[in-house]
Design an enzyme around this catalytic site. Structure first.
Site, short mmCIF file in Angstrom:
data_model
loop_
_atom_site.label_atom_id
_atom_site.label_comp_id
_atom_site.label_asym_id
_atom_site.label_seq_id
_atom_site.Cartn_x
_atom_site.Cartn_y
_atom_site.Cartn_z
N GLU A 82 37.56 40.83 37.10
CA GLU A 82 38.16 41.95 38.25
C GLU A 82 39.71 41.07 38.75
O GLU A 82 39.90 40.83 39.84
CB GLU A 82 37.67 42.13 39.13
CG GLU A 82 36.26 43.20 38.80
CD GLU A 82 35.51 43.81 40.09
OE1 GLU A 82 35.44 43.33 41.20
OE2 GLU A 82 34.80 45.03 39.64
N GLU A 137 30.60 47.71 34.65
CA GLU A 137 29.53 47.68 35.58
C GLU A 137 29.75 49.09 36.30
O GLU A 137 30.79 49.50 36.71
CB GLU A 137 30.33 46.58 37.05
CG GLU A 137 30.46 45.20 36.60
CD GLU A 137 31.04 44.41 37.71
OE1 GLU A 137 31.09 44.77 39.03
OE2 GLU A 137 31.43 43.21 37.64
C1 GAL Z 1 32.24 44.07 41.55
C2 GAL Z 1 32.44 42.73 40.92
C3 GAL Z 1 30.99 42.26 40.91
C4 GAL Z 1 30.22 42.58 42.11
C5 GAL Z 1 30.28 44.02 42.32
C6 GAL Z 1 29.51 44.40 43.62
O1 GAL Z 1 33.69 44.33 42.13
O2 GAL Z 1 33.04 42.61 39.61
O3 GAL Z 1 30.95 40.67 40.57
O4 GAL Z 1 30.78 41.69 43.09
O5 GAL Z 1 31.45 44.51 42.41
O6 GAL Z 1 30.19 43.92 44.72
#
Ligand code: GAL
Length: 680
Positions: free
Chosen positions: A151, A315
């Site tokens: 990110e 994700e």
């Molecule tokens: C995303 C990140 C993950 C985890 C997730 C939940 O932004 O890439 O590593 O932190 O959010 O907070």
């Protein structure tokens, strides 16, 4: 053939953190994933110390052992590069790698993304760990691709370390060549800001009113994007030396101050997005009156599609949100996990990887839930993942298909970034962005965001019957030429207020407004104003239609063949031009003198005959979304119900339900949070 986004199948993945668990859990975890239909794991993006626990000492055994197991079990792996979390030993020895706040106060070790892209030491040490990872692990058969960092520009997209100031100066020297040119570009004669030595220039610092010269600020944001892109390219170039032929490089986004068009052109094969629609239900952010809520993530997915037409989700929300410090939200209700997965797929995702397998038992994210809770016991969400997998087996024919849209919304980074700190610009952009999205969604009119830059050609724009370019405040001759070509060849272009009044430096032009857009739009703007806070509501009358204007009014007169289509009906400019239409070649341009409201967008869509393109096939309530993906001569229509309640839809022709392979026609009910995919 790449293993994901291969045009043949839709794949499920999950984010897994072997370093968070004892090794005796790995085998069972991977087996349960595979049993649930999860064929890919993304790993290692925060795991620097697992390989380099002290400077220059590398031990590859941890991931070797995991990759051996993955290979044995037939699990595919996406490896992350671990540069988002520099180790404590590194930041202690080289504090200059740390990012700072605007006052130069250092951000310390203890969270993540505490580094800056421009530290030469960090570039060197990051390059070395990336090289270590890639040279050692890329040849493994289970490794199918790479995620750069994690990110990029999340958590913060501003950088104020000393390295950033040094690098900013170098960036400006290349860009302007001399201080004279820089002073001209930034208009530093105003308030005696003239620079007489390069070392007088820094990244913006706190000032009396917390803002700096706007032209300086615009270049600073461009510089951040440039730095982040250089960072991604540095890593991509290293990884590419070692990857197998079909392996891919991606990163997960999408965040501010970053030109992803450039990134996809020079570093990555495609973008992956991190989709967390449950933010709409965060206790601190919930807006009962927002009609769009989690459907708003379709806006982000459309932004993702503007980078890569077919993309991945690295994700995908699978559990409740929550950091120990903020962002508390409920567990997704039954059906929502499927709904959000299908929302991603409907918009162009062919790979969906859930965040995360088992919820962390330690650290900041003990409340950011994955599929499984802490104990790892089977649960409702895992069952839902299994159901999604069953659906995807039937949906494989959608793989490689492309989202269909006849309407485009043009964007460019200069205007996006200018509107961040320029309040006049920001106010109209924000209003129009929301109104366009809401009206297009509610009328079931699919659209794409289309980024334009020096490389865009008119033929790619001609895929769209109508293009909205809401407020191109900043423009140049090349852009106007591109748009002229589009219109000349038959395109229809709608431009909103405040267009053409700035050049590339962000300075205002002295031309009659709308500046370079005047000949193309056939419009002249002798006067303009923000809508006064004490004014009555301002309306626009276009034939029999009337709708509300918003935020701003350009008062318009036709010139050079332009024709007045609509007028304002209130305030001192009642009767003055609100829309000018100009025929140009085979197409037409509409200059609209205000920011868009939902009412305005609906009238434009209706009058330009692009509203609700599937209304001969389906009728459905405004609260549901439709999206169509197209491949060869086949069209797949997705119906997404974001509401708790079931609701009725009606098909006016026979269609095939892809989940069940049954023919469907007439009326049927879609469950609360239900989804349907049909071939039309
Ligand atoms: C995303 C990140 C993950 C985890 C997730 C939940 O932004 O890439 O590593 O932190 O959010 O907070």
């Amino acid at each position: 053939m790449k293993e994901i986004l291969n045009g043949k199948e839709l794949l499920l993945g999950v984010c897994y953190y072997p370093e968070h668990w004892t090794k005796d859990l790995w085998r069972e975890d991977l087996k349960r994933m595979l049993d649930a239909g999860i064929e890919v794991v993304r790993v290692a993006e925060f795991a620097w110390n697992t390989v380099e626990v002290e400077e220059g000492v590398f031990d590859y055994s941890f991931w070797d052992e995991f990759l051996d197991l993955a290979e044995e079990m037939g699990m595919k792996v996406i490896m992350g590069t671990p540069t988002a979390t520099p180790p404590a030993w590194l930041t202690k020895k080289y504090p200059e790698v740390l990012n700072c706040d605007i006052d130069g106060n250092v951000y310390h070790h203890g969270l993540r993304r505490h580094y800056n892209y421009n530290s030469l030491v960090y570039q060197k040490l990051s390059g070395r760990i990336v090289e270590a990872f890639a040279s050692h692990y890329a040849e493994r058969t289970c490794v199918i691709g790479w995620q750069i960092d994690n990110e990029i520009n999340c958590e913060t997209d501003v950088f104020y370390s000393e390295s950033d100031s040094i690098s900013f100066r170098e960036y400006l020297m290349v860009k302007y060549g001399s201080l004279d040119e820089l002073n001209k570009a930034w208009g530093t004669i105003f308030w005696n800001q003239t620079f007489t030595g390069w070392d007088e220039i820094n990244v913006p610092r706190r000032t009396v009113q917390d803002t700096v010269n706007p032209h300086w600020q615009l270049d600073y944001i461009r510089f951040i994007s440039d730095s982040a892109n250089r960072w991604a390219k540095m890593q991509a170039d290293i990884i590419r030396k070692y990857t197998k032929e079909d392996d891919f490089i991606t990163t997960n986004g999408i965040f501010g101050h970053l030109d992803y068009q450039k990134m996809v052109n020079e570093s990555i094969d495609f973008i992956t997005y991190d989709s967390y629609p449950n933010f709409a239900y965060c206790l601190s952010m919930y807006d009962e009156n927002d009609p769009i809520k989690d459907r708003k993530w379709s806006m982000n997915l459309a932004e993702t599609r503007a980078i890569s037409k077919v993309f991945g989700i690295m994700e995908q929300q699978s559990g409740a949100n929550g950091w120990t410090s903020r962002m508390e939200a409920p567990t997704p209700r039954p059906g929502q996990l499927t709904l959000w997965t299908m929302q991603s797929i409907a918009h162009g995702a062919d790979f969906v990887s859930y965040f995360r397998w088992r919820t962390a038992t330690m650290g900041t994210e003990i409340y950011w839930h994955g599929i499984l809770d802490y104990s790892g016991r089977d649960n409702r969400r895992l069952n839902e993942v299994k159901e999604v997998h069953e659906k995807l087996k039937a949906l494989n024919l959608v793989a490689g298909s492309v989202y269909e849209a006849k309407v485009g919304i043009l964007e460019d980074y200069d205007n996006l970034w200018d509107s961040e700190y320029d309040v006049w610009h920001g106010r109209v952009e924000k209003q129009s962005r929301k109104a366009l999205f809401n009206a297009l969604q509610k009328t079931h009119t699919p659209f794409d965001y289309v980024y334009i830059d020096g490389l865009t050609d008119a033929s790619s724009l001609l895929a769209y019957e109508v293009l909205f370019y809401p407020h191109p405040t900043i423009t140049d001759e090349k852009t106007v030429e591109l748009l002229s070509e589009y219109v000349k060849a038959g395109g229809r272009l709608v431009i909103g207020c405040r267009s053409g009044y700035k050049d590339k430096t962000g300075k205002c032009v002295m031309d009659k407004l709308p500046g370079l857009f005047a000949p193309l739009t056939g419009a002249d703007i002798p006067e303009y104003s923000l809508i006064a806070p004490d004014a009555e509501k301002v309306y626009v009358k276009w034939g029999d239609d009337e709708f509300e204007a918003s935020v701003f009014t350009d008062i318009l007169c036709p010139i050079n063949g332009g024709r007045q289509l609509a007028e304002y009906t209130s305030d001192y400019y009642a009767g003055c031009g609100a829309i000018i239409c100009n025929g140009y070649g085979m197409g037409r341009v509409f200059y609209y003198g205000s920011a868009f409201t939902e009412g305005a967008v609906r009238v434009f869509l209706k009058n330009l005959n692009v509203m609700s393109p599937y209304d001969k096939i389906i009728s459905l309530p405004e609260t549901m979304e439709i999206a169509v993906r197209k491949k060869d001569d086949k069209q797949y229509l997705f119906v997404l119900n974001y509401n708790k309640q079931a609701d009725k839809i009606t098909f006016y022709q026979n269609v095939k339900d892809i989940y069940t392979n049954q023919d469907v026609s007439g009326s049927l009910m879609i469950n609360g949070y239900g989804t349907l995919v049909v071939e039309i």
